[in-house]
Scaffold this active site. Structure first.
Site, PDB file in Angstrom:
ATOM      1  N   SER A  84     -24.022 -50.507 -75.281  1.00 12.81           N
ATOM      2  CA  SER A  84     -23.327 -51.143 -76.407  1.00 12.81           C
ATOM      3  C   SER A  84     -23.886 -52.539 -76.618  1.00 12.81           C
ATOM      4  O   SER A  84     -24.446 -53.134 -75.695  1.00 12.81           O
ATOM      5  CB  SER A  84     -21.835 -51.271 -76.095  1.00 12.81           C
ATOM      6  OG  SER A  84     -21.646 -52.245 -75.075  1.00 12.81           O
ATOM      7  N   ASP A  85     -23.726 -53.072 -77.819  1.00 14.46           N
ATOM      8  CA  ASP A  85     -23.914 -54.507 -77.971  1.00 14.46           C
ATOM      9  C   ASP A  85     -22.787 -55.191 -77.188  1.00 14.46           C
ATOM     10  O   ASP A  85     -21.833 -54.536 -76.747  1.00 14.46           O
ATOM     11  CB  ASP A  85     -23.897 -54.916 -79.454  1.00 14.46           C
ATOM     12  CG  ASP A  85     -24.568 -56.286 -79.664  1.00 14.46           C
ATOM     13  OD1 ASP A  85     -24.697 -57.046 -78.679  1.00 14.46           O
ATOM     14  OD2 ASP A  85     -24.940 -56.597 -80.806  1.00 14.46           O
ATOM     15  N   TRP A  86     -22.918 -56.485 -77.012  1.00 16.93           N
ATOM     16  CA  TRP A  86     -21.985 -57.209 -76.131  1.00 16.93           C
ATOM     17  C   TRP A  86     -20.581 -57.239 -76.771  1.00 16.93           C
ATOM     18  O   TRP A  86     -20.389 -57.847 -77.825  1.00 16.93           O
ATOM     19  CB  TRP A  86     -22.530 -58.617 -75.895  1.00 16.93           C
ATOM     20  CG  TRP A  86     -23.423 -58.693 -74.679  1.00 16.93           C
ATOM     21  CD1 TRP A  86     -23.358 -59.618 -73.690  1.00 16.93           C
ATOM     22  CD2 TRP A  86     -24.509 -57.818 -74.300  1.00 16.93           C
ATOM     23  NE1 TRP A  86     -24.314 -59.357 -72.719  1.00 16.93           N
ATOM     24  CE2 TRP A  86     -25.025 -58.265 -73.065  1.00 16.93           C
ATOM     25  CE3 TRP A  86     -25.076 -56.662 -74.857  1.00 16.93           C
ATOM     26  CZ2 TRP A  86     -26.080 -57.632 -72.407  1.00 16.93           C
ATOM     27  CZ3 TRP A  86     -26.122 -56.029 -74.195  1.00 16.93           C
ATOM     28  CH2 TRP A  86     -26.606 -56.523 -72.994  1.00 16.93           C
TER      29      TRP A  86
END
Ligand code: BGC
Length: 666
Positions: free
Chosen positions: A211-213
């Site tokens: 995932s992105d952060w």
């Protein structure tokens, strides 16, 4: 390794730790593995080589440079013990206002797909996993957690996915990062169509989908819809949420196993457990990469206007120079946010020009219009004036969009300077187009720098004084005004279309999101596809850039007739007809006038960068595969070619294609 782990331990591996690491697992002697942003510099662990922006790489149109950059970043990663590089970013530059265009590449899927393959191969050849991001449709920064990019299937396939597809199927990228946003109403990290059907199914992706952060919004939905690794920490995909879900049959243990296996397999493939990732042969402060950073800046800076050949300047004739504007000092190397790399010793425009000219030339510097008459004279009497304006890491950055107009006061500054001294050359920094209407007709010369990285000042000086021919070509169309840009009216959602998403927050409590639906009503009409299809003209077209020499295209050879699906070879000559050595990009566009459906008037399907001495000719051959003639048929869910007439056009911008030939596909 998997069989030695309990369910809880397996789940533990699905989340990151300490912001930039995968989790260690002592039970199987697995250490933690380190990550770093990103595609313009390995920046997370201190100062580094700060290369020019992604938009600069796109403006170079140079696949060899893309590979060398990937290798350089891979070396910089190894010198910092980094296992995963969190780049490249390949989202489409749909709108000039989008805050991260500078990090990405261009408005064109073919250009992005062609550059990203050698870039990723370069990174991964160094024993570092590349992470292509942000999958998918993260084409604006406003409301990035709650905006849904609502797109039809054909537009998705033809415009927004090809760079990701090439990264997976051609470069075999080993990590993909899901974006923050929703796509057609479903967050990317839990999007079955994107992650399971397309990425892991159709494209056969074997690596790690992270995932992105803080882009994960639901434990069960993410786990079941392809997300392998939640970064930077397991707020959702943790034992508290997933053990009961496995017990209740909502998540199969085999699904968790598959995520773990993807992580372990990627790590073992790279030998992360059996060899040191830190490579002492690679310097943390790499002098070897300075020439590469300079090369990228030199190849990308784009000459947009050069009235009466004011440029190149002759250093022998310059006794005084005024260097004005907020962006001449300190160096503006990159845009802002998670990609921003701190260079050890960035070269500002002021430093670069002053160093090239040496101590005998009088240099006057001011960040703005000076307010004393004496200093105003310094500007009036200078042999030449350089003004650098545009955006910076503070005004163009991740997490927010930028304006189409220049930051406050800069238009007035250019107007005042050019009124004081007509021999004024304007330099722009920014990820793409911007409003130049107030002063463009008054200034004789204009260069776009994008974000030129740590060696930008040296590159600017070398180009201004003719030591290097400007060879960059615009990777985006420059619209005159924000309103005339094809995505402007589709850029924000209509509040009347907002929907509510009911979910459960990381704390286990019910959470409602208001989702803004950003309708991609511009469909395929992104950038030059819009301009060439409507027959209207932007300020500067995609693919355009001037040079200090001139080039001629001639002798186009292509078959008049070929079988659909076969590879078509197109050859032509490029000649340097001017007096200095220079670089040119030959661009090949394909039109499909006999298509059974509406298609953009022309689409880029091949290009070649050529460097020629004065008088030299090079024969270029470009091969067009089946995809070059295809469009996505949303009913059949596949790429198809309509047999019949196609037109091949070759030239030096999307609007200047002097060579053309018809071809009939059977
Ligand atoms: C960005 C990613 C980046 C990550 C880690 C996020 O805010 O969107 O591109 O890789 O942070 O720094």
């Amino acid at each position: 390794m998997l069989s030695k782990l309990t369910l809880e331990q397996k789940i533990e591996l699905l989340g990151g730790i300490n912001n930039m690491y995968t989790r260690p697992m002592p039970a199987i002697d697995l250490p933690r593995f380190k990550m770093s942003d990103a595609s313009v510099g390995v920046r997370t662990w201190g100062p580094t080589t700060a290369y020019a922006s992604g938009a600069s790489l796109a403006a170079s149109w140079d696949t060899d440079l893309a590979r060398k950059l990937g290798e350089g970043l891979g070396r910089d990663a190894r010198a910092r013990n980094v296992n995963f590089l969190l780049g490249p970013g390949v989202n489409i530059a749909r709108s000039a206002e989008a805050g991260r265009n500078f990090e990405y590449l261009s408005e064109d899927p073919y250009l992005n797909a062609t550059l990203v393959v050698p870039f990723i191969e370069g990174v991964q050849s160094q024993g570092v996993i590349a992470t292509v991001k942000h999958y998918a449709l993260n084409d604006q920064e406003f409301n990035r957690h709650n905006g849904s990019s609502d797109v039809d299937e054909r537009t998705l396939r033809e415009i927004y996915l090809p760079a990701f597809e090439a990264a997976v199927t051609k470069a075999h990228v080993d990590a993909v990062m899901n974006s923050y946003n929703l796509v057609n109403g479903v967050h990317a990290t839990q999007n079955d169509i994107l992650n399971l059907q397309i990425l892991k199914g159709e494209w056969g992706f074997q690596g790690v989908l992270m995932s992105d952060w803080d882009a994960t919004y639901d434990a069960v939905a993410a786990c079941n819809n392809g997300l392998d690794l939640e970064m930077p920490s397991p707020k959702f995909m943790n034992a508290k949420n997933l053990v009961p879900a496995v017990q209740a049959g909502q998540v199969k243990e085999s699904t968790i196993d598959e995520h773990v296996l993807r992580l372990l397999r990627a790590e073992l493939r790279y030998g992360f457990t059996t060899r040191p990732q830190f490579d002492p042969a690679d310097s943390t402060y790499s002098l070897a990469d300075r020439p590469l950073a300079l090369e990228e800046a030199l190849e990308s800076i784009t000459l947009l206007k050069n009235q009466e050949n004011l440029l190149p300047l002759n250093p022998a004739k310059i006794k005084s120079i005024a260097i004005i504007g907020p962006n001449v000092y300190p160096a503006v190397t990159g845009g802002g946010g998670s990609s921003q790399a701190a260079a050890f010793e960035p070269v500002s425009i002021l430093t670069g020009i002053a160093s090239l000219l040496g101590p005998d030339v009088h240099v006057f510097y001011s960040p703005g219009m000076p307010d004393t008459d004496d200093e105003k004279k310094a500007i009036e009497q200078a042999d030449v004036v350089i003004v650098a304006v545009g955006f910076t890491a503070a005004t163009e950055r991740e997490g927010k969009d930028r304006t189409f107009t220049l930051p406050a006061g800069q238009d007035a500054l250019v107007e005042q300077v050019v009124a004081a001294n007509p021999r004024t050359i304007v330099l722009l920094t920014g990820g793409g187009g911007m409003d130049l209407s107030r002063w463009l007709d008054k200034v004789p010369a204009l260069l776009h720098l994008y974000y030129p990285g740590q060696e930008g000042g040296t590159a600017v000086a070398q180009i201004l004084f003719g030591q290097h021919d400007p060879e960059g070509k615009l990777p985006v169309s420059f619209d005159r005004t924000w309103d005339e840009s094809p995505s402007a009216k589709w850029y924000h959602g209509d509040p009347a279309d907002n929907t509510t998403l009911h979910t459960t927050g990381a704390d286990g409590k019910p959470l409602d999101y208001t989702v803004e639906h950003i309708k991609y009503g511009d469909k395929l009409m992104v950038g030059y596809r819009y301009w060439t299809t409507t027959g209207k003209h932007p300020l500067f077209p995609f693919g355009f850039g001037l040079s200090y020499t001139t080039f001629k295209f001639s002798n186009l050879a292509a078959p008049a007739d070929a079988a659909s699906g076969s590879t078509v070879s197109v050859s032509f000559d490029v000649t340097n007809t001017g007096n200095v050595a220079g670089g040119e990009v030959a661009e090949l566009y394909v039109s499909d006038p006999s298509a059974q459906t509406d298609r953009p008037e022309r689409e880029l399907k091949g290009f070649a960068k050529v460097r020629l001495a004065p008088g030299e000719t090079q024969r270029v051959t470009l091969n067009l595969d089946a995809r070059a003639f295809s469009y996505w048929d949303a009913k059949a869910h596949k790429w198809i070619i309509d047999p019949g007439k196609f037109v091949l056009r070759v030239g030096d911008s999307s609007e200047n294609t002097p060579l053309h030939a018809d071809i009939n596909l059977r």
